[in-house]
Design a protein around this motif. Sequence first.
Motif, short mmCIF file in Angstrom:
data_model
loop_
_atom_site.label_atom_id
_atom_site.label_comp_id
_atom_site.label_asym_id
_atom_site.label_seq_id
_atom_site.Cartn_x
_atom_site.Cartn_y
_atom_site.Cartn_z
N ALA A 1 -0.95 3.38 9.43
CA ALA A 1 -2.06 4.02 10.14
C ALA A 1 -1.73 5.37 10.77
N PRO A 2 -0.68 5.50 11.56
CA PRO A 2 -0.43 6.81 12.19
C PRO A 2 0.24 7.80 11.25
N LEU A 3 0.62 7.34 10.06
CA LEU A 3 1.41 8.16 9.15
C LEU A 3 0.58 8.82 8.07
N ALA A 4 -0.45 8.14 7.62
CA ALA A 4 -1.21 8.63 6.46
C ALA A 4 -2.67 8.22 6.58
N ASN B 1 -9.69 7.05 1.93
CA ASN B 1 -9.50 7.55 3.29
C ASN B 1 -9.63 6.39 4.25
N VAL B 2 -8.64 6.20 5.10
CA VAL B 2 -8.65 5.10 6.05
C VAL B 2 -8.45 5.69 7.43
N THR C 1 -3.50 4.29 -1.04
CA THR C 1 -3.79 3.59 -2.29
C THR C 1 -3.32 2.16 -2.16
N TYR C 2 -4.23 1.22 -2.44
CA TYR C 2 -3.87 -0.19 -2.45
C TYR C 2 -3.46 -0.56 -3.87
N ALA D 1 0.84 -1.20 0.00
CA ALA D 1 0.00 0.00 0.00
C ALA D 1 0.87 1.25 0.00
N ILE D 2 0.35 2.31 -0.61
CA ILE D 2 1.01 3.61 -0.65
C ILE D 2 0.28 4.55 0.30
N GLY D 3 1.02 5.24 1.16
CA GLY D 3 0.43 6.22 2.06
C GLY D 3 0.83 7.63 1.66
#
Length: 608
Positions: free
Chosen positions: A198-201, A236-237, A205-206, A180-182
């Motif tokens: 998770a805490p970064l982005a 958006n996650v 994009t999967y 995945a790309i953050g």
Amino acid sequence: MCGICGVVGHRPATQIVFEALRRLEYRGYDSAGISTLSKNGEIERRRAAGKLDNLEEVLHQSPLNGTTGIGHTRWATHGAPTEANAHPHAAGQVAIVHNGIIENFAELKAELEAAGCVFASDTDSETVAHLVDFYLKQGKTPREAAFAAIQRFEGAYAIAMVFKGHGDLMIGARHGAPLAIGYGDGEMFLGSDSLALAPLASRITYMEDGDWCELTSDKVTIFDSTGQEVQRPIQNVAFMAGQVGKDGYRHYMEKELHEHPVAIGQTLQRITDPAAKTIALPELPFNPADVPRVTITACGSAFYAGMVGRYWLESLARMPVEIDVASEMRYREAPQPNKGVALLISQSGETADTLGVLRSLKKEGQSIVSVLNVEHSTMGRESDVVLGMVAGPEISVASTKAFTAQLSVLAALSIEFARARGTIDQAQEEKLTASLLDLPSKAAEVFTRVEDIQAMARVVAEARDVLYLGRGICTPIAYEGALKLKEISYIHAEAYAAGELKHGPISLIDRTVPVVAIAPSTILFEKTLSNLQEAKARGGRILAFTDAEGAKKLKGVAEVIVTLPDVDAFVAPILYAIPVQILAYEVALLKGTDVDQPRNLAKSVTVE
């Protein structure tokens, strides 16, 4: 199986990458390493065998600088878990991290050695670095060299690469393994899964199978397998920081055990209408009344959930069901019926064998229904419909709350099939749904029995071999109990349908072999009781999970009885899964094993 991550940005990379590796450690912990590009563009590496704590000590003694970096936590496939085999691997002008298996590495390695390349490890992954560097030496740009190498790899891989002299560049690629790309603020990230990012982005994009990408601190360019630039959805996650912490528990497994009631409740909230006491699943792309057969497949605990699902579909909906473990089904080439439905179950949605079966069943024209905890996973994107559970991240390697969430979804699906096929009426649907909706409170009650489970654990912890018995729909729960005990306590355990005891396994029983029974009074209890009496007569130490009525009849037969709340027989497998998992946890505590990261295992099995 391994975890990879990377960052291209403006902040020091080492701490960002290391913290991401902490979140990925459930994927493997045989060794770990980080590589960064120094201010003058040189590749620097720090690696260590064993867990991340060892790498942390290495980094403390010899820090890494730079704002571009990649990291890796390993589950060993090719080569022992040594520092030499740890990632990142480097060759000349490139350093790489890799999750997966390069199946043609021997052929590539021989070719590269003939060209003068010298290998420093026993891994297939080092071939990636040498092949990319080989093309760089031919005068290709990093993008050209990466693409040329990717086209030659056979197997499953997720790769991140950094290049000497290119401090604002990272290239990633995936085929058969997730990546995945953050998107950050002036920085970009790569990770094996969204939990790492998770805490970064908050925007991710999967990448699709065959995709590769070029990242700079402010730009993402994605290419397909032909090298053509493509656009992929940005999603958006949202994650809460507390979802990945222990919240005061000793282990992630302990925390996740206590999250059973919430996982069941949140999952049921999504797929039921509590006011009407009816099932409210997403619209299915077929009419269950027209389905000739359901084919269920999964791995590990998810397979045992599928076994329970088979009982429900067969008995409740009168639905013919075929079931097999994914690692075998994908090679059986079994004929599939016209208009058939394939039901696949996975916590991560990235399990290699299950994903392979999904693709083969799809080619056979089967409608694909997946029960997943990670709906945006590869399996989720390739399914016709996803029945999502809401278990939240599961960090401990041994699956716990995801198992009961899977069962909750399968129970609801079985009711849906039964309603559509006319094998239950409205009153029966309401009764069955009500029994599901009662489960969260019943699950919470299980934790008031922990002292009794601990008494049982003291008996089991002394044993070298343990037998688990169940009957009917509780037989898969016996399998789950035996698996959990093996996984985290390293005690040999086997599970059987109790009626099979006298067909061979009873010869194993003596005073040193505890017999753990899954025995609710509402499911073939008298037959189970007879089997337990046979075991007791041969010296077996009987340990039983049952209800109040069953406890009365087991008095004098069982040495330890854990009395669970009364529930409808329909939902008993879901409830009884919880205490057998707690038993394994308590035994592991007594044995002093590594509960969250048992030896030789990893959370998400993304290689065959």
